[in-house]
Write an enzyme that holds these catalytic residues in place. Structure first.
Site, PDB file in Angstrom:
ATOM      1  CG  HIS A 102      -5.081   2.646   1.592  1.00 38.33           C
ATOM      2  ND1 HIS A 102      -4.952   3.565   0.562  1.00 38.33           N
ATOM      3  CD2 HIS A 102      -6.012   1.758   1.174  1.00 38.33           C
ATOM      4  CE1 HIS A 102      -5.766   3.246  -0.421  1.00 38.33           C
ATOM      5  NE2 HIS A 102      -6.421   2.135  -0.087  1.00 38.33           N
ATOM      6  CG  HIS A 104      -7.985  -2.362   1.883  1.00 39.68           C
ATOM      7  ND1 HIS A 104      -9.225  -1.751   1.947  1.00 39.68           N
ATOM      8  CD2 HIS A 104      -7.345  -1.796   0.823  1.00 39.68           C
ATOM      9  CE1 HIS A 104      -9.317  -0.864   0.960  1.00 39.68           C
ATOM     10  NE2 HIS A 104      -8.196  -0.880   0.263  1.00 39.68           N
TER      11      HIS A 104
HETATM   12  P1  5GP Z   1      -8.674   1.694  -2.346  1.00 41.35           P
HETATM   13  O1  5GP Z   1      -9.662   1.247  -3.366  1.00 41.35           O
HETATM   14  O2  5GP Z   1      -8.052   3.013  -2.678  1.00 41.35           O
HETATM   15  O3  5GP Z   1      -7.660   0.626  -2.014  1.00 41.35           O
HETATM   16  O4  5GP Z   1      -9.509   1.833  -1.013  1.00 41.35           O
HETATM   17  C1  5GP Z   1      -9.894   3.052  -0.452  1.00 41.35           C
HETATM   18  C2  5GP Z   1     -10.783   2.734   0.727  1.00 41.35           C
HETATM   19  O5  5GP Z   1     -10.948   3.922   1.451  1.00 41.35           O
HETATM   20  C3  5GP Z   1     -12.159   2.217   0.351  1.00 41.35           C
HETATM   21  O6  5GP Z   1     -12.366   0.928   0.884  1.00 41.35           O
HETATM   22  C4  5GP Z   1     -13.114   3.257   0.928  1.00 41.35           C
HETATM   23  O7  5GP Z   1     -14.269   2.690   1.493  1.00 41.35           O
HETATM   24  C5  5GP Z   1     -12.255   3.931   1.978  1.00 41.35           C
HETATM   25  N1  5GP Z   1     -12.593   5.340   2.189  1.00 41.35           N
HETATM   26  C6  5GP Z   1     -12.741   6.285   1.218  1.00 41.35           C
HETATM   27  N2  5GP Z   1     -13.049   7.460   1.782  1.00 41.35           N
HETATM   28  C7  5GP Z   1     -13.090   7.265   3.123  1.00 41.35           C
HETATM   29  C8  5GP Z   1     -13.366   8.125   4.233  1.00 41.35           C
HETATM   30  O8  5GP Z   1     -13.647   9.311   4.096  1.00 41.35           O
HETATM   31  N3  5GP Z   1     -13.315   7.560   5.466  1.00 41.35           N
HETATM   32  C9  5GP Z   1     -12.998   6.253   5.664  1.00 41.35           C
HETATM   33  N4  5GP Z   1     -12.983   5.808   6.929  1.00 41.35           N
HETATM   34  N5  5GP Z   1     -12.734   5.419   4.644  1.00 41.35           N
HETATM   35  C10 5GP Z   1     -12.774   5.912   3.382  1.00 41.35           C
END
Ligand code: 5GP
Ligand code: ZN
Length: 144
Positions: A102, A104
């Site tokens: 993903h 951000h």
């Molecule tokens: P990472 O640290 O893997 O780059 O970011 C994962 C992101 O996914 C985090 O910013 C977290 O807040 C978001 N996230 C995790 N679980 C969920 C969810 O169930 N729904 C949504 N909308 N975002 C999520």
């Protein structure tokens, strides 16, 4: 299409788990991050499950990337932010928690309290040339 039944983003893609979706098309979905670093923080996700950016088939990566400009314009319009960061955490050491690739998209404005350490270094003589050559070789390798 590849899915991981345990993956939270796969569950959002298949609408098993709700999310505030802002854009959907055949290959991509974008929705509000549930834990925003700023209002309007988006996650841009391929529908197909791939854990890491470096695992993505080139066509999927191109397609995912092609959505960023439009989403960026919308993000700035909706949030009135003047700038944004696009960030992809690949691997736990880089902060990846959800193992479904993903991007951000984080709205930024003057004097917000967001930031990260950017401890810029300096290459010793010859190191940058060696590295560039190593990259060229790695990229040209048949399995790359
Ligand atoms: P990472 O640290 O893997 O780059 O970011 C994962 C992101 O996914 C985090 O910013 C977290 O807040 C978001 N996230 C995790 N679980 C969920 C969810 O169930 N729904 C949504 N909308 N975002 C999520
Ligand atoms: Zn997934």
């Amino acid at each position: 299409m590849q899915r991981d039944p345990e993956c939270i983003f796969c569950k959002i893609v298949s609408a098993q788990v709700p999310a505030f979706v802002v854009h959907e098309d055949q290959t991509t979905i974008a929705f509000l991050d549930v834990g925003p670093l700023a209002e309007g923080h988006l996650l841009v996700v391929p529908r197909e499950h791939h854990a890491r950016l470096s695992d993505l088939p080139a066509q999927l990566a191109a397609d995912l990337g092609s959505k960023l400009p439009k989403l960026g314009r919308a993000l700035m319009k909706v949030t009135s932010a003047s700038a944004l960061n696009v960030l992809c955490n690949e691997g736990a050491e880089a902060g990846q928690v959800v193992k479904h690739v993903h991007f951000h998209m984080i709205p930024r404005r003057d004097a917000d309290q967001l930031g990260y350490r950017w401890n810029a270094g300096v290459y010793p003589a010859g190191r940058a040339a060696d590295l560039a050559a190593a990259f060229q070789q790695a990229i040209a390798a048949p399995q790359s």
